[in-house]
Design a protein around this motif. Structure first.
Motif, PDB file in Angstrom:
ATOM      1  N   CYS A   1      -2.321  -5.389  10.949  1.00 44.80           N
ATOM      2  CA  CYS A   1      -1.575  -6.646  10.768  1.00 44.80           C
ATOM      3  C   CYS A   1      -1.030  -6.828   9.357  1.00 44.80           C
ATOM      4  CB  CYS A   1      -2.439  -7.833  11.186  1.00 44.80           C
ATOM      5  SG  CYS A   1      -3.885  -8.090  10.146  1.00 44.80           S
ATOM      6  N   HIS A   2      -1.028  -5.776   8.523  1.00 45.60           N
ATOM      7  CA  HIS A   2      -0.472  -5.931   7.169  1.00 45.60           C
ATOM      8  C   HIS A   2      -0.021  -4.571   6.654  1.00 45.60           C
ATOM      9  CE1 HIS A   2      -0.896  -7.878   2.922  1.00 45.60           C
ATOM     10  NE2 HIS A   2      -0.250  -6.714   2.790  1.00 45.60           N
ATOM     11  N   THR A   3       1.289  -4.318   6.727  1.00 42.12           N
ATOM     12  CA  THR A   3       1.845  -3.095   6.130  1.00 42.12           C
ATOM     13  C   THR A   3       3.181  -3.419   5.457  1.00 42.12           C
ATOM     14  OG1 THR A   3       3.357  -2.200   7.817  1.00 42.12           O
ATOM     15  CG2 THR A   3       0.997  -1.820   8.173  1.00 42.12           C
ATOM     16  N   HIS A   4       3.558  -2.497   4.564  1.00 42.41           N
ATOM     17  CA  HIS A   4       4.872  -2.581   3.901  1.00 42.41           C
ATOM     18  C   HIS A   4       5.558  -1.241   4.157  1.00 42.41           C
ATOM     19  CE1 HIS A   4       3.361  -5.862   1.021  1.00 42.41           C
ATOM     20  NE2 HIS A   4       2.216  -5.327   1.424  1.00 42.41           N
ATOM     21  N   LEU A   5       5.693  -0.813   5.405  1.00 42.16           N
ATOM     22  CA  LEU A   5       5.982   0.610   5.620  1.00 42.16           C
ATOM     23  C   LEU A   5       7.441   1.033   5.583  1.00 42.16           C
ATOM     24  CD1 LEU A   5       6.889   1.404   8.757  1.00 42.16           C
ATOM     25  CD2 LEU A   5       4.484   1.140   9.187  1.00 42.16           C
TER      26      LEU A   5
ATOM     27  N   ILE B   1       0.322 -15.401   3.575  1.00 47.32           N
ATOM     28  CA  ILE B   1       0.302 -15.415   2.106  1.00 47.32           C
ATOM     29  C   ILE B   1      -0.508 -14.235   1.576  1.00 47.32           C
ATOM     30  CG2 ILE B   1      -0.185 -16.749   0.018  1.00 47.32           C
ATOM     31  CD1 ILE B   1      -0.181 -19.254   1.542  1.00 47.32           C
ATOM     32  N   HIS B   2       0.066 -13.500   0.606  1.00 49.98           N
ATOM     33  CA  HIS B   2      -0.722 -12.569  -0.199  1.00 49.98           C
ATOM     34  C   HIS B   2      -1.485 -13.451  -1.185  1.00 49.98           C
ATOM     35  CE1 HIS B   2       1.708  -9.223   1.255  1.00 49.98           C
ATOM     36  NE2 HIS B   2       1.038  -8.383   0.497  1.00 49.98           N
ATOM     37  N   ALA B   3      -2.760 -13.672  -0.934  1.00 45.42           N
ATOM     38  CA  ALA B   3      -3.497 -14.668  -1.709  1.00 45.42           C
ATOM     39  C   ALA B   3      -4.692 -14.051  -2.429  1.00 45.42           C
ATOM     40  CB  ALA B   3      -4.000 -15.773  -0.766  1.00 45.42           C
TER      41      ALA B   3
ATOM     42  N   SER C   1      -4.440  -2.216   6.839  1.00 41.49           N
ATOM     43  CA  SER C   1      -4.300  -1.108   5.877  1.00 41.49           C
ATOM     44  C   SER C   1      -3.624  -1.504   4.570  1.00 41.49           C
ATOM     45  CB  SER C   1      -3.510   0.035   6.505  1.00 41.49           C
ATOM     46  OG  SER C   1      -2.126  -0.307   6.589  1.00 41.49           O
ATOM     47  N   ASP C   2      -2.607  -2.394   4.625  1.00 38.21           N
ATOM     48  CA  ASP C   2      -1.755  -2.705   3.462  1.00 38.21           C
ATOM     49  C   ASP C   2      -0.890  -1.507   3.065  1.00 38.21           C
ATOM     50  OD1 ASP C   2      -0.632  -4.270   1.471  1.00 38.21           O
ATOM     51  OD2 ASP C   2      -2.214  -3.876   0.011  1.00 38.21           O
ATOM     52  N   PHE C   3      -0.625  -0.577   3.968  1.00 34.98           N
ATOM     53  CA  PHE C   3       0.109   0.632   3.601  1.00 34.98           C
ATOM     54  C   PHE C   3       1.356   0.302   2.770  1.00 34.98           C
ATOM     55  CE2 PHE C   3       3.306   3.937   5.115  1.00 34.98           C
ATOM     56  CZ  PHE C   3       2.948   4.842   4.123  1.00 34.98           C
TER      57      PHE C   3
ATOM     58  N   GLU D   1      -3.988 -13.059   3.107  1.00 37.20           N
ATOM     59  CA  GLU D   1      -4.212 -11.626   3.081  1.00 37.20           C
ATOM     60  C   GLU D   1      -4.660 -11.173   1.689  1.00 37.20           C
ATOM     61  OE1 GLU D   1      -0.775 -10.099   5.280  1.00 37.20           O
ATOM     62  OE2 GLU D   1      -1.313 -11.588   6.791  1.00 37.20           O
ATOM     63  N   HIS D   2      -5.554 -10.232   1.639  1.00 41.76           N
ATOM     64  CA  HIS D   2      -6.229  -9.690   0.438  1.00 41.76           C
ATOM     65  C   HIS D   2      -7.537 -10.429   0.175  1.00 41.76           C
ATOM     66  CE1 HIS D   2      -3.527  -6.621  -1.012  1.00 41.76           C
ATOM     67  NE2 HIS D   2      -2.510  -7.428  -0.817  1.00 41.76           N
ATOM     68  N   LEU D   3      -7.453 -11.596  -0.538  1.00 44.58           N
ATOM     69  CA  LEU D   3      -8.619 -12.456  -0.754  1.00 44.58           C
ATOM     70  C   LEU D   3      -9.760 -11.777  -1.502  1.00 44.58           C
ATOM     71  CD1 LEU D   3      -8.658 -14.039   2.842  1.00 44.58           C
ATOM     72  CD2 LEU D   3      -7.617 -15.003   0.786  1.00 44.58           C
TER      73      LEU D   3
HETATM   74 FE    FE Z   1       0.449  -6.222   0.921  1.00 44.66          FE
END
Ligand code: FE
Ligand code: NIG
Length: 414
Positions: A75-79, A245-247, A319-321, A268-270
């Motif tokens: 549920c979180h990528t920058h691919l 939010i990237h928080a 993953s945050d790829f 996301e992150h936290l």
């Molecule tokens: Fe990210």
């Protein structure tokens, strides 16, 4: 009609339902032994426990007594991006921090230069290869963020690539607009001016052209502060976007609190989130999307997953790829890291990379569990139980991946 019958499943493990699971529920799965799953036209139709004969005309897959789970959801990528950033590793090893590299015009801004220069076809081809690799690892749905354009033309180019991928791939793909990923060079020293442009000239176009479902903001020291992030999210909400939010990735500047205030679907992150931030997430019913491979790669501490579960916050793991803080799309590795460093149980981890992640993409009704009417997304693993899956690392344990009823790949025993 195409039908598929998966027999001889030693252990079927799946969360159940359409809504995120929090607290004790996060670790509660349905286990079915000696099971079979029948699918028609890309959807799950029935699940049997015990012996049952195959429906006529169905293609039969023998799971060989193995573990079967829902397809994994990232549920979180920058691919979609141009270039890599291998030159940053020596800088990092000499002590430069992630935000220092960004401040000096590198980091995200380096990838922006490469992404602006790349053709749409080149970005599309590259992203397809990444998605193929993810599929072989068992990942059947993926959220993809823009954010390496930081101008309308390039953000649109990235989002169009995602749109084309959605039309051609069997994986379920969810587009997120992340125009507020960094302040672009054209607005250096004028973050407020860029926020104004995003709100007045970019977000309305992205919505009008239906290029993204969610809007995300990198709320971080030296990037976008809380008032700027709030302004963007308020505008996005008014236009009809879901919010992410990237928080608190590096500093706890109030991103998690803002996520609670704005009813974001996920924060996301936290990594750095404090007690007040967690309470806001719990109160707002926000999913915590945790990214353990980013902690690993940035040499940071790990988010307080156990505390979040105790506070009844639904936890997803992704993953945050991306080419900077996590150049890996291996969600199986994230499961290993979550086991060791978040101290989540294998059952909690399965929920985190299936149902809870699907809900963080607005797809809880579509995928993330093995239940009738859901997409026929399943993984037959090269092991018999969840503990082994979370314990083994570094090799691909997915034996056979079924994506929307299609048997996409079969790996040799790992
Ligand atoms: Fe990210
Ligand atoms: O989630 N922190 C912001 N965005 C990404 C990193 C992007 C990059 O470094 O290129 C992240 O870690």
């Amino acid at each position: 009609m195409t039908s598929l019958y998966i027999r001889n499943i030693g252990l079927l493990a799946t969360p159940e339902g359409d809504a995120p699971h929090a607290g004790k529920r996060q670790g509660m799965l349905r286990f079915a032994r000696n099971a079979a799953v029948y699918c028609e036209d890309g959807r799950i139709v029935r699940i049997w426990e015990g012996e049952h004969s195959a429906p006529p005309a169905a293609k039969i897959i023998d799971a060989g007594g193995a573990l079967v789970t829902p397809g994994l959801c990232d549920c979180h990528t920058h691919l979609v991006f141009g270039g890599w950033r291998q030159h940053e590793v020596p800088l990092k090893l000499r002590g430069a921090s992630y935000l220092e590299i960004l401040r000096s015009g590198g980091g995200i801004l380096d990838t922006v230069r490469h992404t602006r220069a790349a053709s749409e076809d080149a970005l599309y081809g590259r992203a397809s290869v990444f998605l193929d690799g993810m599929l072989r690892l068992g990942v059947t749905s993926v959220e993809i963020k823009s954010g390496y354009g930081l101008d309308l033309g390039t953000e649109r180019k990235q989002l169009r690539v995602i749109h084309r991928l959605r039309q051609t791939r069997t994986q379920e793909l969810v587009p997120t607009f992340l125009g507020a990923h960094a302040v672009p060079p054209e607005y250096e020293g004028d973050a407020d001016g860029y926020v104004e442009t995003l709100c007045e000239s970019v977000l309305p176009v992205v919505m009008e052209e239906q290029l993204a479902e969610y809007c995300d903001v990198f709320c971080e020291t030296g990037v976008f502060d809380v008032p700027q992030s709030r302004r963007i999210l308020q505008k996005a909400k008014a236009l009809g976007f879901g919010l992410k939010i990237h928080a608190d990735e590096i500093d706890a500047i109030g991103g998690a609190v803002l996520a609670g205030e704005m009813d974001a679907v996920s924060a996301e992150h936290l990594i750095a989130t404090d007690e007040g931030g967690m309470d806001a997430l719990a109160h707002g019913g926000v999913i915590a999307a945790l990214l353990p491979a980013t902690s690993f790669y940035l040499n940071k501490s790990y988010a307080q997953a156990r505390k979040m579960i105790e506070k009844e916050i639904p936890v997803a793991v992704a993953s945050d790829f991306n080419p900077g803080s996590c150049p890996s799309y291996n969600l199986q590795l994230c499961m290993n890291l979550a086991y060791l460093n978040y101290r989540m149980t294998p059952e909690e981890i399965l929920t985190a990379v299936t149902l809870n992640a699907a809900c963080a993409m607005g797809r809880g009704g579509l995928c993330g569990t093995v239940e009738p009417n859901k997409r026929a997304d399943l993984v037959i693993w090269n092991c018999e139980d969840l503990e082994l899956l979370c314990y083994r690392f570094g090799s691909n344990l997915a034996k056979t991946v079924i994506c929307q009823g299609k048997v996409i790949c079969s790996e040799k025993p790992a």
